[in-house]
Write a protein that holds these residues in place. Structure first.
Motif, mmCIF file in Angstrom:
data_model
loop_
_atom_site.group_PDB
_atom_site.id
_atom_site.type_symbol
_atom_site.label_atom_id
_atom_site.label_comp_id
_atom_site.label_asym_id
_atom_site.label_seq_id
_atom_site.Cartn_x
_atom_site.Cartn_y
_atom_site.Cartn_z
ATOM 1 N N GLY A 173 65.519 57.361 4.376
ATOM 2 C CA GLY A 173 65.560 58.295 5.587
ATOM 3 C C GLY A 173 64.053 58.203 6.363
ATOM 4 O O GLY A 173 63.257 57.664 5.658
ATOM 5 N N PRO A 174 63.912 59.056 7.250
ATOM 6 C CA PRO A 174 62.278 59.162 7.806
ATOM 7 C C PRO A 174 61.640 60.158 7.005
ATOM 8 O O PRO A 174 62.232 60.647 6.074
ATOM 9 C CB PRO A 174 62.858 60.016 9.163
ATOM 10 C CG PRO A 174 64.071 60.632 9.049
ATOM 11 C CD PRO A 174 64.890 59.804 7.949
ATOM 12 N N GLY A 175 60.154 59.868 7.109
ATOM 13 C CA GLY A 175 59.331 60.542 6.346
ATOM 14 C C GLY A 175 58.752 60.121 4.827
ATOM 15 O O GLY A 175 58.009 60.770 4.475
ATOM 16 N N THR A 176 59.101 58.714 4.905
ATOM 17 C CA THR A 176 58.584 57.973 3.518
ATOM 18 C C THR A 176 57.646 57.392 3.826
ATOM 19 O O THR A 176 57.544 56.427 4.842
ATOM 20 C CB THR A 176 59.784 57.324 2.904
ATOM 21 O OG1 THR A 176 60.796 58.134 2.439
ATOM 22 C CG2 THR A 176 59.228 56.455 1.434
ATOM 23 N N VAL A 177 56.506 57.471 2.845
ATOM 24 C CA VAL A 177 55.290 56.563 2.992
ATOM 25 C C VAL A 177 54.911 55.838 1.806
ATOM 26 O O VAL A 177 55.274 56.401 0.545
ATOM 27 C CB VAL A 177 53.950 57.363 3.364
ATOM 28 C CG1 VAL A 177 52.620 56.489 3.410
ATOM 29 C CG2 VAL A 177 53.995 57.970 4.560
ATOM 30 N N THR A 178 54.833 54.452 1.786
ATOM 31 C CA THR A 178 54.466 53.655 0.648
ATOM 32 C C THR A 178 53.242 52.885 0.505
ATOM 33 O O THR A 178 52.439 52.940 1.423
ATOM 34 C CB THR A 178 55.511 52.426 0.519
ATOM 35 O OG1 THR A 178 55.318 51.679 1.572
ATOM 36 C CG2 THR A 178 56.783 52.996 0.824
ATOM 37 N N LEU A 179 52.625 53.027 -1.036
ATOM 38 C CA LEU A 179 51.255 52.384 -0.959
ATOM 39 C C LEU A 179 51.797 51.251 -1.982
ATOM 40 O O LEU A 179 52.054 51.638 -3.032
ATOM 41 C CB LEU A 179 50.211 53.065 -1.259
ATOM 42 C CG LEU A 179 49.008 52.475 -1.474
ATOM 43 C CD1 LEU A 179 48.397 52.027 -0.383
ATOM 44 C CD2 LEU A 179 47.849 53.354 -2.284
ATOM 45 N N VAL A 180 51.557 49.839 -1.599
ATOM 46 C CA VAL A 180 51.361 48.976 -2.905
ATOM 47 C C VAL A 180 50.401 48.009 -2.868
ATOM 48 O O VAL A 180 49.757 47.883 -2.085
ATOM 49 C CB VAL A 180 52.946 47.983 -2.451
ATOM 50 C CG1 VAL A 180 53.979 49.012 -2.357
ATOM 51 C CG2 VAL A 180 52.538 47.228 -1.211
ATOM 52 N N TYR A 181 50.306 47.460 -4.183
ATOM 53 C CA TYR A 181 48.856 46.678 -4.590
ATOM 54 C C TYR A 181 49.358 46.066 -5.868
ATOM 55 O O TYR A 181 50.208 46.430 -6.701
ATOM 56 C CB TYR A 181 47.817 47.589 -4.582
ATOM 57 C CG TYR A 181 47.969 48.698 -5.535
ATOM 58 C CD1 TYR A 181 47.432 48.538 -6.942
ATOM 59 C CD2 TYR A 181 48.360 49.956 -5.204
ATOM 60 C CE1 TYR A 181 47.863 49.647 -7.815
ATOM 61 C CE2 TYR A 181 48.384 50.839 -6.229
ATOM 62 C CZ TYR A 181 48.332 50.785 -7.615
ATOM 63 O OH TYR A 181 48.532 51.926 -8.328
ATOM 64 N N PHE A 182 48.176 44.974 -6.267
ATOM 65 C CA PHE A 182 48.711 44.309 -7.400
ATOM 66 C C PHE A 182 47.647 45.083 -8.549
ATOM 67 O O PHE A 182 46.412 44.985 -8.463
ATOM 68 C CB PHE A 182 48.181 42.966 -7.166
ATOM 69 C CG PHE A 182 48.263 42.108 -8.321
ATOM 70 C CD1 PHE A 182 49.801 41.655 -8.655
ATOM 71 C CD2 PHE A 182 47.376 41.207 -9.339
ATOM 72 C CE1 PHE A 182 50.137 40.817 -9.545
ATOM 73 C CE2 PHE A 182 47.889 40.351 -10.124
ATOM 74 C CZ PHE A 182 49.249 40.099 -10.459
ATOM 75 N N GLY A 183 48.614 45.773 -9.510
ATOM 76 C CA GLY A 183 47.877 46.335 -10.538
ATOM 77 C C GLY A 183 47.805 45.740 -11.820
ATOM 78 O O GLY A 183 47.708 44.651 -11.900
ATOM 79 N N LYS A 184 48.279 46.704 -12.816
ATOM 80 C CA LYS A 184 48.172 46.413 -14.411
ATOM 81 C C LYS A 184 49.503 46.346 -15.030
ATOM 82 O O LYS A 184 50.051 45.546 -15.519
ATOM 83 C CB LYS A 184 47.097 47.235 -15.075
ATOM 84 C CG LYS A 184 45.662 46.830 -14.205
ATOM 85 C CD LYS A 184 44.677 47.430 -15.180
ATOM 86 C CE LYS A 184 43.437 47.005 -14.603
ATOM 87 N NZ LYS A 184 42.111 47.918 -15.375
ATOM 88 N N LYS A 185 49.951 47.652 -14.771
ATOM 89 C CA LYS A 185 51.367 48.009 -15.623
ATOM 90 C C LYS A 185 51.990 49.094 -15.087
ATOM 91 O O LYS A 185 51.569 50.057 -14.666
ATOM 92 C CB LYS A 185 51.019 48.000 -17.052
ATOM 93 C CG LYS A 185 52.301 48.044 -18.052
ATOM 94 C CD LYS A 185 52.023 48.517 -19.515
ATOM 95 C CE LYS A 185 53.021 48.928 -20.401
ATOM 96 N NZ LYS A 185 54.098 47.906 -20.424
ATOM 97 N N ARG A 186 53.434 48.657 -14.724
ATOM 98 C CA ARG A 186 54.073 49.886 -14.193
ATOM 99 C C ARG A 186 54.785 50.830 -15.393
ATOM 100 O O ARG A 186 54.464 50.550 -16.388
ATOM 101 C CB ARG A 186 55.345 49.170 -13.584
ATOM 102 C CG ARG A 186 55.370 48.457 -12.398
ATOM 103 C CD ARG A 186 56.595 48.047 -11.768
ATOM 104 N NE ARG A 186 56.577 47.227 -10.727
ATOM 105 C CZ ARG A 186 57.554 46.407 -10.220
ATOM 106 N NH1 ARG A 186 58.678 46.432 -10.581
ATOM 107 N NH2 ARG A 186 57.346 45.379 -9.094
ATOM 108 N N PRO A 187 55.005 52.022 -14.674
ATOM 109 C CA PRO A 187 55.847 52.781 -15.957
ATOM 110 C C PRO A 187 57.026 52.044 -16.440
ATOM 111 O O PRO A 187 57.890 51.288 -15.549
ATOM 112 C CB PRO A 187 56.093 54.027 -15.134
ATOM 113 C CG PRO A 187 55.319 53.991 -13.901
ATOM 114 C CD PRO A 187 54.838 52.483 -13.597
ATOM 115 N N ALA A 188 57.211 52.479 -17.701
ATOM 116 C CA ALA A 188 58.472 51.742 -18.196
ATOM 117 C C ALA A 188 59.715 52.491 -17.713
ATOM 118 O O ALA A 188 59.834 53.677 -17.335
ATOM 119 C CB ALA A 188 58.563 51.815 -20.012
#
Length: 291
Positions: free
Chosen positions: A276-291
């Protein structure tokens, strides 16, 4: 070494110009709104601003994944040109498109010398887009198909997805957040910070009050993971809240002075049907995601 083409689907949520620029063909998911079916084609069939306005006014779109026959027709075009295909799908944690693409690939690979290779991105939206950009860089730098496949398997879960929403209505409707928690959250101005896990599923990782605090939380998490000297790709997506995305981007630039550019895109109609409306994302190349 046979030439190969990298392909994806519209849920990378870049835009048509960005994908044309890096020469990555894509297929469109579809969604149904008010009894009509439309392509997820970056606003050509259904303007993005109208789409989110209609959701805010009560429209409840539903989405459809790409079926095996559509994949088969798409892949076959490249096989007939003598090219192998390296196709990345939307995360299997939120879509069945990985299975559909594999069905098509298995049928075609029995018929053609050129082959289709399907990999699960374990990513979505701008995170999926960032992964595609890196995979295309690998190819442009001379990496073979097999080398690129191995790189994807080893690195796809290093693509970090952090996002928050100031409107939880669509998350409640889709079951991502319980109705009770969502209603309480909206009353208290809670903006849950969410992520994509190693399994490619969505998960709430922190609950904060107000958008301003959510932005700080997202940037602080990025700082803790990659440090202020990070200079790789960064993408921010938004669903009808460009101003919020711009504020977040400014915070990123202040905290990561070596980043040359933060790309900004609209969250498309298929992913947007669920956020829906109102969502903001930030993505980048990191190290490890949460399991």
């Amino acid at each position: 070494m046979r030439d190969y083409v990298i392909t994806c689907c519209s849920t990378v949520d870049l835009n048509r110009e960005a994908l044309d620029k890096i020469n990555v063909p894509f297929l469109c998911f579809t969604f149904t709104a008010n009894g009509e079916t439309y392509k997820d084609d970056y606003g050509l069939s259904y303007p993005i601003d109208k789409f989110y306005k209609d959701i805010a006014e009560g429209m409840q779109p539903t989405t459809s994944q790409i079926n095996a026959e559509t994949y088969k027709e798409f892949f076959e075009y490249f096989l007939k040109e003598g090219k192998d295909v390296l196709h990345l799908t939307l995360s299997s944690g939120i879509s069945g498109s990985f299975n559909s693409a594999n069905i098509a690939a298995n049928m075609l690979n029995e018929e053609y010398e050129s082959q289709v290779h399907v990999l699960d991105s374990l990513s979505a939206s701008a995170g999926f887009g960032l992964l595609i950009k890196m995979v295309k860089d690998n190819q442009d730098n001379g990496m073979s198909l097999e080398e690129n496949k191995q790189w994807i398997i080893e690195n796809r879960t290093k693509v970090a997805h952090l996002f928050f929403s100031s409107d939880l209505s669509s998350f409640i409707r889709g079951g991502r957040i319980s109705k009770t928690a969502g209603l309480v959250g909206q009353a208290l101005q809670i903006c849950p910070v969410m992520c994509v896990t190693e399994e490619g599923k969505l998960e709430v990782i922190e609950k904060v009050r107000t958008k301003k605090k959510a932005m700080k939380t997202v940037v602080d998490r990025m700082l803790a993971e990659v440090g202020p000297d990070y200079d790789g790709y960064v993408i921010s997506g938004n669903s009808a809240c460009l101003e919020d995305s711009q504020k977040l981007v400014e915070m990123v630039k202040e905290n990561f002075p070596k980043i040359k550019e933060v790309e900004m895109y609209d969250i498309g109609t298929v992913i947007g049907s669920h956020t829906g409306p109102g969502t903001v994302t930030l993505v980048y190349f990191g190290k490890k995601r949460p399991a």
